[in-house]
Design an enzyme around this catalytic site. Sequence first.
Site, mmCIF file in Angstrom:
data_model
loop_
_atom_site.group_PDB
_atom_site.id
_atom_site.type_symbol
_atom_site.label_atom_id
_atom_site.label_comp_id
_atom_site.label_asym_id
_atom_site.label_seq_id
_atom_site.Cartn_x
_atom_site.Cartn_y
_atom_site.Cartn_z
ATOM 1 C CG HIS A 228 -0.261 0.311 2.499
ATOM 2 N ND1 HIS A 228 0.503 -0.626 3.145
ATOM 3 C CD2 HIS A 228 -0.200 1.427 3.246
ATOM 4 C CE1 HIS A 228 0.997 -0.089 4.253
ATOM 5 N NE2 HIS A 228 0.591 1.161 4.333
HETATM 6 C C1 UD1 Z 1 -1.983 5.562 6.065
HETATM 7 C C2 UD1 Z 1 -0.620 5.985 6.620
HETATM 8 C C3 UD1 Z 1 0.371 4.850 6.456
HETATM 9 C C4 UD1 Z 1 -0.154 3.578 7.069
HETATM 10 C C5 UD1 Z 1 -1.506 3.257 6.464
HETATM 11 C C6 UD1 Z 1 -2.093 2.013 7.074
HETATM 12 C C7 UD1 Z 1 -0.110 8.375 6.373
HETATM 13 C C8 UD1 Z 1 0.762 9.343 5.689
HETATM 14 N N1 UD1 Z 1 -0.074 7.130 5.904
HETATM 15 O O1 UD1 Z 1 -1.818 5.384 4.651
HETATM 16 O O2 UD1 Z 1 1.576 5.193 7.120
HETATM 17 O O3 UD1 Z 1 0.759 2.524 6.809
HETATM 18 O O4 UD1 Z 1 -2.378 4.370 6.688
HETATM 19 O O5 UD1 Z 1 -3.249 1.615 6.429
HETATM 20 O O6 UD1 Z 1 -0.785 8.737 7.316
HETATM 21 N N2 UD1 Z 1 -9.325 5.134 2.116
HETATM 22 C C9 UD1 Z 1 -10.538 4.469 2.123
HETATM 23 N N3 UD1 Z 1 -11.096 4.192 3.340
HETATM 24 C C10 UD1 Z 1 -10.512 4.546 4.519
HETATM 25 C C11 UD1 Z 1 -9.292 5.230 4.476
HETATM 26 C C12 UD1 Z 1 -8.704 5.502 3.269
HETATM 27 O O7 UD1 Z 1 -11.105 4.126 1.096
HETATM 28 O O8 UD1 Z 1 -11.068 4.245 5.579
HETATM 29 C C13 UD1 Z 1 -8.693 5.397 0.810
HETATM 30 C C14 UD1 Z 1 -8.930 6.777 0.287
HETATM 31 O O9 UD1 Z 1 -9.116 6.691 -1.084
HETATM 32 C C15 UD1 Z 1 -7.628 7.505 0.582
HETATM 33 C C16 UD1 Z 1 -6.615 6.375 0.489
HETATM 34 O O10 UD1 Z 1 -7.300 5.226 0.943
HETATM 35 O O11 UD1 Z 1 -7.377 8.521 -0.307
HETATM 36 C C17 UD1 Z 1 -5.403 6.599 1.331
HETATM 37 O O12 UD1 Z 1 -5.728 6.864 2.695
HETATM 38 P P1 UD1 Z 1 -4.756 7.769 3.610
HETATM 39 O O13 UD1 Z 1 -5.311 7.897 4.965
HETATM 40 O O14 UD1 Z 1 -4.395 9.006 2.898
HETATM 41 O O15 UD1 Z 1 -3.384 6.970 3.676
HETATM 42 P P2 UD1 Z 1 -3.065 5.419 3.650
HETATM 43 O O16 UD1 Z 1 -2.543 5.079 2.304
HETATM 44 O O17 UD1 Z 1 -4.184 4.623 4.202
#
Ligand code: UD1
Length: 362
Positions: A205
């Site tokens: 991821h």
């Molecule tokens: C975040 C953390 C990462 C951690 C990971 C664990 C940061 C910079 N990164 O990354 O260190 O390893 O979490 O999972 O904080 N999304 C959903 N549902 C959710 C949450 C997110 O669909 O409940 C999707 C959205 O499209 C979003 C993308 O996932 O844009 C990324 O989510 P984000 O919170 O930005 O970072 P992660 O890649 O999850």
Amino acid sequence: MMKILGIVGARPNFVKMAPIAKEIERTAFADFKLVHTGQHYDDSMSKVFFDELGMPKPDIWLGVGSASHSKQTARIMSKLEDVMIDEGPDLVIIVGDVNSTLAASLVCAKMGIKLAHVEAGLRSFDTDMPEEINRIIADRLSDLLFVTEKSGMTNLEKEGIRSENAYLVGNVMVDSLLNNITKAESTGIIKSLSLDGPYALMTIHRPSNVDDPMNFAKIIDILESVSSKIPVVFPLHPRTRKRMEEYGLQLDNPNIISTPPLGYLDFLNLMNESTVVLTDSGGIQEETSVLGVPCLTLRENTERPITVELGTNEIVGLDKGKILACVRDILTGSWKKGEIPPLWDGKASERIVQTIRDKYGH
Ligand code: UD1
């Protein structure tokens, strides 16, 4: 009574905060409230973890959701400032290295609120990683730093962080693992995925791997090749699923079993029983070392070097030849056995809470 706020936002935070919250409740020395920023909001990324880890529902929900890094961090900061004004905590506890961790550290520093960072000192020395920026800032602004492995103590010392504020206490993620491993053995996930022999488990991821189409294509190629040797279970993080859709990538291969994001217990069970784990996660490098399961880390570096020095982990980048050679070694049983790093004994949260009481408890 001392007032403590714990801040969580993303999946790995929940696993790390759960044993700390429980220990504060057990010792009853402080009034503890949990703030969930809402960085992760899907039930499969958030609620299931609270349920399975036996964590009380968050007292305060900020509901910030997804956005660019700066917008997400700014939204959390703005809402957290109001929470701090309303609650007036004596101490705030942050865990890990996600954007919620960063945002909380900045708010506390600007408001003069005492701050404890759990999982301090880890460094990949790669500021292209959003987490590395978050770690550096959070540590610089913290009053108390709780460290999982000796490299963390060295890193903090080199950055001029006062040694009397940094404590090597072990790993709260391991506390959760040891508290839940027996329960995890009976989830039935292995049967429900119809796995009736050895299998590999893969999670990907990191932005550097999935947001770059070239790297993602390399990963799919690696996945296909590994799956010709051993079936691969591939739970998809929302970011990864989204990118696969965008790039039009499909997995039509009966030896690749992709699933939605899994709950904590299902994932622990799958990891414990797997022959090899391929990952770009941070926490999974640690969990596999504790479980004695071989781990291949699909990154160029790790902020958790003890998992390579002592544990079962190897850094393999996206080098297909190297990865296939490692998989061959693992399948023929010639992989290092590894040992569990010092203090990863399930008692890190006890040490953390005791230190907080000694320092600030009245
Ligand atoms: C975040 C953390 C990462 C951690 C990971 C664990 C940061 C910079 N990164 O990354 O260190 O390893 O979490 O999972 O904080 N999304 C959903 N549902 C959710 C949450 C997110 O669909 O409940 C999707 C959205 O499209 C979003 C993308 O996932 O844009 C990324 O989510 P984000 O919170 O930005 O970072 P992660 O890649 O999850």
